[in-house]
Scaffold this motif. Structure first.
Motif, mmCIF file in Angstrom:
data_model
loop_
_atom_site.group_PDB
_atom_site.id
_atom_site.type_symbol
_atom_site.label_atom_id
_atom_site.label_comp_id
_atom_site.label_asym_id
_atom_site.label_seq_id
_atom_site.Cartn_x
_atom_site.Cartn_y
_atom_site.Cartn_z
ATOM 1 N N ALA A 58 109.576 101.256 57.898
ATOM 2 C CA ALA A 58 109.051 99.987 57.398
ATOM 3 C C ALA A 58 110.007 99.376 56.385
ATOM 4 O O ALA A 58 110.067 98.155 56.234
ATOM 5 C CB ALA A 58 107.677 100.187 56.767
ATOM 6 N N LYS A 59 110.767 100.228 55.706
ATOM 7 C CA LYS A 59 111.714 99.736 54.711
ATOM 8 C C LYS A 59 112.703 98.758 55.340
ATOM 9 O O LYS A 59 113.317 99.034 56.353
ATOM 10 C CB LYS A 59 112.476 100.905 54.095
ATOM 11 C CG LYS A 59 113.505 100.484 53.063
ATOM 12 C CD LYS A 59 114.236 101.692 52.510
ATOM 13 C CE LYS A 59 115.301 101.266 51.515
ATOM 14 N NZ LYS A 59 116.039 102.420 50.975
ATOM 15 N N GLY A 60 112.831 97.603 54.709
ATOM 16 C CA GLY A 60 113.773 96.597 55.195
ATOM 17 C C GLY A 60 113.200 95.662 56.218
ATOM 18 O O GLY A 60 113.773 94.608 56.483
ATOM 19 N N ASN A 61 112.067 96.036 56.800
ATOM 20 C CA ASN A 61 111.417 95.146 57.757
ATOM 21 C C ASN A 61 110.597 94.093 57.029
ATOM 22 O O ASN A 61 110.207 94.266 55.875
ATOM 23 C CB ASN A 61 110.496 95.937 58.677
ATOM 24 C CG ASN A 61 111.253 96.591 59.796
ATOM 25 O OD1 ASN A 61 112.457 96.447 59.904
ATOM 26 N ND2 ASN A 61 110.544 97.357 60.612
ATOM 27 N N GLY A 150 105.867 94.979 36.036
ATOM 28 C CA GLY A 150 107.283 94.760 36.269
ATOM 29 C C GLY A 150 107.532 93.632 37.252
ATOM 30 O O GLY A 150 106.644 92.847 37.578
ATOM 31 N N LEU A 151 108.754 93.571 37.725
ATOM 32 C CA LEU A 151 109.201 92.521 38.639
ATOM 33 C C LEU A 151 109.867 93.153 39.846
ATOM 34 O O LEU A 151 110.678 94.087 39.717
ATOM 35 C CB LEU A 151 110.196 91.595 37.925
ATOM 36 C CG LEU A 151 110.901 90.542 38.796
ATOM 37 C CD1 LEU A 151 109.909 89.464 39.206
ATOM 38 C CD2 LEU A 151 112.083 89.930 38.042
ATOM 39 N N ASN A 152 109.533 92.670 41.036
ATOM 40 C CA ASN A 152 110.289 93.052 42.221
ATOM 41 C C ASN A 152 110.452 91.836 43.116
ATOM 42 O O ASN A 152 109.866 90.780 42.875
ATOM 43 C CB ASN A 152 109.640 94.229 42.972
ATOM 44 C CG ASN A 152 108.295 93.872 43.580
ATOM 45 O OD1 ASN A 152 107.911 92.709 43.687
ATOM 46 N ND2 ASN A 152 107.557 94.892 43.986
ATOM 47 N N TRP A 682 119.312 97.796 51.501
ATOM 48 C CA TRP A 682 119.690 96.771 52.476
ATOM 49 C C TRP A 682 119.188 97.155 53.859
ATOM 50 O O TRP A 682 119.094 98.332 54.207
ATOM 51 C CB TRP A 682 121.208 96.615 52.534
ATOM 52 C CG TRP A 682 121.814 95.975 51.313
ATOM 53 C CD1 TRP A 682 122.210 96.599 50.180
ATOM 54 C CD2 TRP A 682 122.082 94.584 51.135
ATOM 55 N NE1 TRP A 682 122.726 95.691 49.286
ATOM 56 C CE2 TRP A 682 122.659 94.433 49.851
ATOM 57 C CE3 TRP A 682 121.899 93.445 51.924
ATOM 58 C CZ2 TRP A 682 123.051 93.213 49.348
ATOM 59 C CZ3 TRP A 682 122.290 92.224 51.429
ATOM 60 C CH2 TRP A 682 122.855 92.104 50.146
ATOM 61 N N THR A 683 118.893 96.141 54.648
ATOM 62 C CA THR A 683 118.598 96.331 56.065
ATOM 63 C C THR A 683 119.363 95.284 56.861
ATOM 64 O O THR A 683 119.313 94.093 56.551
ATOM 65 C CB THR A 683 117.099 96.184 56.360
ATOM 66 O OG1 THR A 683 116.370 97.172 55.633
ATOM 67 C CG2 THR A 683 116.821 96.358 57.841
ATOM 68 N N TYR A 726 117.507 92.310 51.443
ATOM 69 C CA TYR A 726 117.776 93.100 50.245
ATOM 70 C C TYR A 726 116.526 93.144 49.382
ATOM 71 O O TYR A 726 115.970 92.108 49.024
ATOM 72 C CB TYR A 726 118.927 92.486 49.443
ATOM 73 C CG TYR A 726 119.203 93.199 48.135
ATOM 74 C CD1 TYR A 726 119.629 94.523 48.112
ATOM 75 C CD2 TYR A 726 119.017 92.545 46.913
ATOM 76 C CE1 TYR A 726 119.872 95.189 46.916
ATOM 77 C CE2 TYR A 726 119.265 93.188 45.712
ATOM 78 C CZ TYR A 726 119.686 94.508 45.724
ATOM 79 O OH TYR A 726 119.933 95.157 44.538
ATOM 80 N N ASN A 727 116.059 94.351 49.066
ATOM 81 C CA ASN A 727 114.909 94.558 48.189
ATOM 82 C C ASN A 727 115.397 94.971 46.802
ATOM 83 O O ASN A 727 116.277 95.836 46.685
ATOM 84 C CB ASN A 727 113.983 95.638 48.742
ATOM 85 C CG ASN A 727 113.313 95.236 50.032
ATOM 86 O OD1 ASN A 727 112.734 94.164 50.124
ATOM 87 N ND2 ASN A 727 113.411 96.084 51.047
#
Length: 751
Positions: A58-61, A150-152, A682-683, A726-727
């Motif tokens: 799921a990461k990057g999707n 926090g911030l994302n 990154w994805t 990019y996360n």
């Protein structure tokens, strides 16, 4: 070009509907890897539940990519999501409807990280508490709970190449500090939507053919801003602003039109050609504001939810439509006809909803609530018709003005009872009562239908709902649902505008269109949370669609065939379908497969020979054809390495030919491929759609009267898209509370 998109909607939109009604038939353009945990696919009460929290890929999707890989869900245009057997999917987040127009919602989903998702719920037959139109279904995205401040954020850039090149970029931010949460998104992109057409209609003695291209440049800018504040431990207040802007200047339609006359023995008698050159400038704004208050009234989950919203939609469209004929050098230099159209539309809506859910300790839940919608649309259309002689000199002008104002008020009340009788048996029963009052006024003195000045419609509807779910044992589950719904016409459908395609081909909207009714029944069986069988029956009464009507007209002593796509209610229709599917992982989760095979039987029953708006009489068009067709779809994700960083996607669908409102839709199929790489935050992904260039629409219709109609529409679905994601920031930031918008039911009718 937007007016051609209306025609395209009569073709490709119905194709989408036809494909989706056959099951989750259609391709997902971007294939993403999903490695799912056990019990990822199960039936709970009135919905299917897909648990994707443990997915290592799921990461990057994006959320949109993940949804397209969910069983029963698909996308044909990378803009809209469909549910098997449903014409449309409404998006909810954490049980609340998203307060956005369709385009900005898609961009939100494309910029929301998929790793924020806990599970996806698909409700194929929504209960009475949901404000949905016709056979719409619901996708509820349940987000993970994150507790730290926090911030994302997430940044995404992509470039797409099919016939033309397009690019887009988006930025999403999520900030949480104590009781205050702020989230925002901004998106910008540009592309050229390209299509090619072959249109033929006529009889054995007269035929018209139009061949050419449509290019529609688009620039988009939009986003949202959401503030959420926790007033007390049990109450929250939230404010959301959504905005979207689209600019489409210098859209073009260039068609070569050929008129052929034949002798009775089939030999060619004469040929005449002209060209249609249409240019259009259009832009629209969509802004909405929503205020939400939520109060938890006890520890069992009872709560009160109150919404108030305002929506403003403004669209401006100006077009120049020219018919050119051969000059002395046979170079189509002489102007025969010119029509300029100024078609503005302004929509204002005020909406409010109140919902209360009372839960009891004996697993009994009562839900009740109401809604109010007040909408006013202002359509001040101006047409100027210019005629020219054989030398290109102006000989006549004919202005045609129509100021159409539509006022609509909707009042709704619902009540549902839900009971869990045991660990195996649960059920829900409810009803929605809706009152609709509308008034359309027109100052068009040239209208031939009794010089109408006012069109008043008042009607009441009781819409019942029932669902039962029974878990036979740990491996077997069976459920049944029944629902009755209405489908109100979109506001653009009611605006009596004639959109010109060629000299003898146009679309006509209709202020007399009335609401249609839909009755759905669905029986579902699930085995081992991996295999399912869905049996569905839908009955549609007074279907709202476009009907192709033809008639012979005489101009300058020459016979022509005029083709008009009339927006109206067109009889009844039944659809019966059976879909057998599987969602399963193999080879230690190296392969994830979704496979569906289904069959659908359509029974059409529609007849039309008159344009309800103008009163013009055409040759009778009849569609009482039955058809049975098959569909196959498979979505496959292959993990290429042990570290779960490389993934290959292979998707394929095949749709057998079937009868739709416009005629016989020929079979379609598409093969899509993708590869994805996860690298730290990154994805990178590369997607290739319609590799074999087989997803091209073709429709044929032959009437017993001898009339025929043929459409071939290539939307250049074969293409390639490269994207980077990019996360950044604190990935444990608590998600800002997403709120339901009171005006969401109205927004779906603006486009």
């Amino acid at each position: 070009m937007k007016k051609i998109i209306i025609l395209a909607a009569a073709i490709s939109g119905i194709v989408v509907f036809a494909q989706e009604k056959k099951s989750d038939t259609v391709k997902a353009n971007a294939i993403e890897g999903i490695t799912l945990t056990k019990q990822v696919f199960k039936k709970q009460s009135d919905r299917f539940v897909y648990d994707v929290a443990a997915s290592p890929v799921a990461k990057g999707n994006t959320t949109f990519d993940l949804l397209k890989q969910t069983p029963l869900l698909s996308s044909t245009d990378d803009k809209t999501l469909k549910i098997a057997g449903k014409n449309n999917a409404l998006i909810y987040i954490n049980g609340r409807k998203t307060n956005m127009d369709a385009e900005s919602l898609v961009q939100l989903l494309k910029s929301t990280p998929a790793e924020n998702i806990q599970k996806i719920e698909v409700i194929t037959v929504p209960g009475s508490e949901y404000q949905v139109e016709s056979s719409d279904g619901i996708i509820n995205i349940v987000m993970k709970k994150k507790m730290s401040d926090g911030l994302n954020g997430n940044m995404r850039m992509s470039n797409m190449q099919n016939k033309f090149n397009g690019s887009s970029a988006s930025l999403s931010l999520n900030y949480r500090k104590d009781k205050l949460g702020i989230s925002g998104n901004i998106f910008a992109g540009e592309n050229i939507q390209a299509q090619s057409y072959v249109l033929r209609n006529g009889t054995n003695l007269i035929s018209n053919e139009s061949v050419g291209d449509i290019n529609d440049p688009n620039k988009n800018l939009g986003g949202y801003l959401n503030f959420d504040y926790q007033l007390t431990d049990n109450s929250n207040l939230a404010l959301t602003w959504n905005s979207w802007y689209n600019k489409s200047n210098d859209s073009t339609v260039d068609l070569l039109n050929t008129l052929r006359n034949y002798n009775t023995d089939g030999s060619l008698k004469s040929t005449e050609q002209n060209k249609s050159q249409n240019r259009e400038d259009a832009h629209y704004y969509n802004n909405s504001l929503n205020l939400n208050y939520e109060l938890k009234t006890d520890s069992l989950g009872s709560k009160l939810n109150v919404n108030a919203a305002y929506l403003n939609y403004r669209r401006f469209q100006f077009s120049d439509n020219r018919t050119l004929v051969p000059g002395t050098l046979n170079d189509f230099s002489l102007l025969r006809q010119k029509i300029t159209q100024d078609i503005p539309q302004v929509i204002n809506n005020f909406s409010g909803t109140v919902d209360y859910i009372q839960k009891f300790k004996n697993d009994f839940t009562v839900s009740l609530g109401g809604n109010f919608n007040k909408t006013k649309t202002d359509n001040d259309t101006k047409n100027y018709n210019y005629s020219y002689n054989g030398n290109g000199d102006l000989i006549a002008t004919k202005p045609d003005f129509n100021h159409f104002i539509y006022d609509e008020s909707i009042y709704g009340l619902y009540l549902t009872f839900e009971k869990k009788f045991s660990d195996k048996l649960s059920g829900k029963v409810g009803a929605r009562y809706e009152i609709t009052k509308s008034l359309g006024t027109s100052d068009n003195p040239q209208n031939t239908v009794a010089q109408y000045q006012q069109i008043e419609r008042n009607y009441n509807n009781i819409l019942p709902y029932l669902s039962v779910n029974y878990a036979i044992n740990d491996k077997n589950n069976i459920s049944y649902a029944f629902s009755s719904r209405m489908r109100r016409p979109s506001f653009w459908e009611l605006n009596p505008v004639k959109n010109i395609l060629t000299q003898d081909n146009y679309t006509q909207n209709n202020p007399f269109v009335k609401s249609s009714s839909t009755y759905n029944q669905e029986l579902t069986y699930m085995l081992k949370s991996s295999y399912f069988l869905i049996l569905n029956h839908s009955y549609f009464k007074d279907i709202i669609t476009q009907v192709p009507l033809q008639r012979e007209i005489i101009r300058d002593g020459v016979a022509y065939r005029q083709l008009a796509y009339i927006r109206t209610n067109f009889g009844d229709k039944q659809e019966m379908s059976a879909m057998l599917g599987m969602q399963k992982t193999f080879f230690k989760q190296y392969l994830t497969m979704n496979f569906n095979i289904g069959v659908q039987h359509n029974i059409n029953n529609g007849t039309l020979d008159t344009d309800p708006t103008t009163g013009q009489v055409f040759d009778t068009y009849i569609n009482k054809t039955k058809s049975t067709s098959m569909v196959i779809q498979t979505n496959n994700t292959i993990r290429l390495d042990k570290k779960k960083t490389w993934f290959l996607g292979v998707n394929y669908f095949y749709v057998d030919k079937q009868q739709i409102e416009l005629g016989m839709l020929k079979n379609l199929m598409s093969l899509d491929l993708s590869i994805k790489k996860n690298w730290n935050d990154w994805t990178f992904s590369l997607n290739v759609t319609d590799v074999l260039k087989t997803n091209i629409v073709e429709i044929e219709d032959y009437q017993s009267s001898g009339n025929y109609n043929y459409v071939r529409n290539d939307q250049f679905r074969r293409g390639m898209t490269f994207s980077m994601v990019y996360n950044f920031g604190n990935q444990k930031v608590k998600k800002v509370r997403d709120i339901e918008g009171a005006s969401d039911a109205i927004k779906s009718r603006t486009r």
